[in-house]
Design an enzyme around this catalytic site. Structure first.
Site, short mmCIF file in Angstrom:
data_model
loop_
_atom_site.label_atom_id
_atom_site.label_comp_id
_atom_site.label_asym_id
_atom_site.label_seq_id
_atom_site.Cartn_x
_atom_site.Cartn_y
_atom_site.Cartn_z
N CYS A 134 -10.20 5.61 29.15
CA CYS A 134 -9.21 6.13 27.60
C CYS A 134 -8.22 5.16 27.66
O CYS A 134 -6.95 5.32 27.22
CB CYS A 134 -8.84 7.73 27.99
N HIS A 191 -2.28 8.77 24.88
CA HIS A 191 -3.38 9.28 24.45
C HIS A 191 -3.84 11.12 24.59
O HIS A 191 -3.08 11.70 25.55
CB HIS A 191 -4.46 8.74 26.09
N ASN A 208 -10.31 14.39 22.24
CA ASN A 208 -9.86 13.67 22.55
C ASN A 208 -11.12 12.87 22.54
O ASN A 208 -11.99 12.31 22.58
CB ASN A 208 -9.56 13.76 24.33
N1 ACO Z 1 -15.17 27.93 27.93
C1 ACO Z 1 -14.69 28.67 28.73
N2 ACO Z 1 -15.04 28.59 30.17
C2 ACO Z 1 -14.50 27.73 30.11
C3 ACO Z 1 -15.16 26.43 29.91
C4 ACO Z 1 -15.48 26.60 29.01
N3 ACO Z 1 -15.51 25.25 27.94
N4 ACO Z 1 -14.91 25.65 30.76
C5 ACO Z 1 -15.14 26.09 32.34
N5 ACO Z 1 -14.84 27.31 32.00
C6 ACO Z 1 -14.55 28.28 33.08
C7 ACO Z 1 -14.95 27.38 34.18
O1 ACO Z 1 -16.35 28.16 34.65
C8 ACO Z 1 -13.87 28.49 34.99
O2 ACO Z 1 -14.92 29.84 35.25
P1 ACO Z 1 -14.53 30.50 36.55
O3 ACO Z 1 -12.97 30.36 36.93
O4 ACO Z 1 -15.57 31.72 36.12
O5 ACO Z 1 -15.17 29.47 37.27
C9 ACO Z 1 -13.45 28.51 34.29
O6 ACO Z 1 -13.14 27.96 33.57
C10 ACO Z 1 -11.74 28.31 34.87
O7 ACO Z 1 -11.83 26.55 34.60
P2 ACO Z 1 -11.16 25.10 35.59
O8 ACO Z 1 -12.01 23.91 35.50
O9 ACO Z 1 -10.59 25.56 36.84
O10 ACO Z 1 -10.37 24.97 34.08
P3 ACO Z 1 -8.74 24.41 33.85
O11 ACO Z 1 -7.80 25.07 34.48
O12 ACO Z 1 -8.59 23.17 35.19
O13 ACO Z 1 -9.36 23.51 33.04
C11 ACO Z 1 -9.95 21.35 32.14
C12 ACO Z 1 -10.27 22.70 32.37
C13 ACO Z 1 -9.26 21.26 30.96
C14 ACO Z 1 -10.80 20.19 31.89
C15 ACO Z 1 -8.69 20.36 32.62
O14 ACO Z 1 -8.89 20.37 34.04
C16 ACO Z 1 -8.25 19.71 32.48
O15 ACO Z 1 -7.29 19.64 31.21
N6 ACO Z 1 -8.38 18.35 32.77
C17 ACO Z 1 -7.75 17.41 32.57
C18 ACO Z 1 -9.14 16.77 32.04
C19 ACO Z 1 -8.92 16.19 31.24
O16 ACO Z 1 -8.26 16.10 29.97
N7 ACO Z 1 -10.08 15.00 30.65
C20 ACO Z 1 -10.08 14.78 29.32
C21 ACO Z 1 -10.60 13.33 29.62
S1 ACO Z 1 -9.67 12.28 30.93
C22 ACO Z 1 -8.22 11.39 30.25
O17 ACO Z 1 -9.11 11.55 28.95
C23 ACO Z 1 -7.87 11.33 30.40
#
Ligand code: ACO
Length: 325
Positions: free
Chosen positions: A119, A252, A282
């Site tokens: 990215c 990004h 993304n």
């Molecule tokens: N739909 C519904 N529920 C979901 C989904 C989904 N698509 N994905 C995960 N969940 C659930 C999980 O299973 C979890 O359930 P639980 O509490 O029963 O265990 C709950 O939602 C919370 O999951 P978390 O992983 O804690 O969610 P979080 O608040 O961390 O959000 C996310 C996840 C959006 C990926 C976040 O961690 C984030 O923004 N990370 C940054 C990563 C990123 O942006 N990556 C992009 C690629 S890398 C880059 O471009 C830099």
């Protein structure tokens, strides 16, 4: 040798198929995977993404974006002496996407190579092209970000497949006595490779290991907000400017929370942040040039504006660029 490189034109290309959150959720539900528009919007800001059909590749999208950037710059492909494509989803193991795009553009002779910094790839490629131009190795460069991340998504993994989309963006960079790119900074930390990776490799005629994207979202989030603020301040310091001088932050488009959190830490108001993540998802290395092209063509970004570009990606890799558009 020129003192600066500057952006002469921008272009982008999205595949025709738009998939909204509800449609994606319905598709995943057929495989027993539960997600919702509300969850995706709240955690990421994404409302839809574009997916390429199986016959459309990152070279196809990158070629169109490159042609539009050349048109906007009023140049022909043969006017360019360097082509860099940032991609993690290239058409072939080799030759590079840049070589394949050059072949299609009929621009034989220019230097061609890909940059693989996931990215952060477009910021890496822009910084390299800037150095080529300032060092006298090139006078005009096509810098492309092109991805078909849908090809490496596991649609049974709801934690990753809702985040990404396909697309391409490009800029033409040219030698200039006036700014231009003011400062760039690039970094990496390979000890964090496992938190965001696609580990499969081709071996003995088959893929060895998983060819799907894997991510520890919370670990990436924590790293992202930390390194993005630091690298943004680094380019501002290098250029002798402050966040108050930034007309537009063009981050990004990973996730609205990462983008706005970083802007807030820098003291840049949300209305000065170019935001296309809701429409594009993304698109990895394509996201910054895509967002920039949308902002230029809509009249949001104007000539003379100071732009702060920043990105973090698998590797980890991260970087920033400050430029006068
Ligand atoms: N739909 C519904 N529920 C979901 C989904 C989904 N698509 N994905 C995960 N969940 C659930 C999980 O299973 C979890 O359930 P639980 O509490 O029963 O265990 C709950 O939602 C919370 O999951 P978390 O992983 O804690 O969610 P979080 O608040 O961390 O959000 C996310 C996840 C959006 C990926 C976040 O961690 C984030 O923004 N990370 C940054 C990563 C990123 O942006 N990556 C992009 C690629 S890398 C880059 O471009 C830099």
């Amino acid at each position: 040798m020129s003192r600066y490189s500057r952006i002469l034109g921008t272009g982008s290309c999205l595949p025709p198929t738009v998939v909204g959150n509800d449609e994606l959720a319905a598709r995943l539900a057929r495989d027993g995977i539960d997600t919702s528009d509300a969850w995706i919007v709240e955690r990421t800001g994404i409302r839809q993404r574009y997916f390429a059909d199986p016959g459309t590749s990152s070279v196809d999208l990158g070629e169109q974006a490159a042609r539009r950037a050349l048109d906007a710059a009023g140049l022909m492909a043969t006017d360019v002496d360097l082509i860099i494509c940032a991609t993690s989803t290239p058409d072939m193991i080799f030759p590079s996407n840049a070589a394949l795009i050059q072949g299609r553009l009929g621009a034989s002779g220019s230097a061609v190579f890909d940059v693989q910094a996931v990215c952060a790839g477009f910021v890496y490629a822009l910084a390299i092209a800037d150095q080529f131009i300032r060092g006298g190795l090139a006078r005009r460069a096509l810098v492309i970000g092109a991805e078909v991340f849908s090809s490496i998504l596991d649609f049974k993994d709801r934690t990753t497949c809702v985040l990404f989309g396909d697309g391409a963006g490009a800029v033409v960079l040219g030698a200039s006595d006036a700014p231009g790119v003011l400062a760039t900074a690039l970094h990496g930390d390979g000890s964090q490779a496992s938190i965001l990776c696609t580990p499969g490799r081709v071996r003995d005629g088959a893929v060895s290991g998983t060819p799907f994207l894997h991510m520890d979202g919370q670990a990436v989030f924590k790293q992202a907000v930390h390194v993005l603020e630091r690298v943004a301040r680094e380019v501002l310091d290098k250029a002798g400017r402050s966040a108050a001088d930034v007309d537009w932050m063009v981050p990004h488009q990973a996730n609205i929370r990462i983008m706005l959190h970083t802007a807030r830490k820098l003291g840049i108001p949300p209305e000065r942040v170019v935001q296309t993540v809701a429409e594009h998802g993304n698109t990895s290395a394509a996201s910054i040039p895509l967002a920039l092209d949308v902002a230029v063509r809509s009249g949001q970004v104007r000539r003379g504006d100071t732009l702060l570009l920043e990105a973090v990606g698998g590797g980890l890799t991260w970087g920033a660029a400050l430029l006068d558009y």
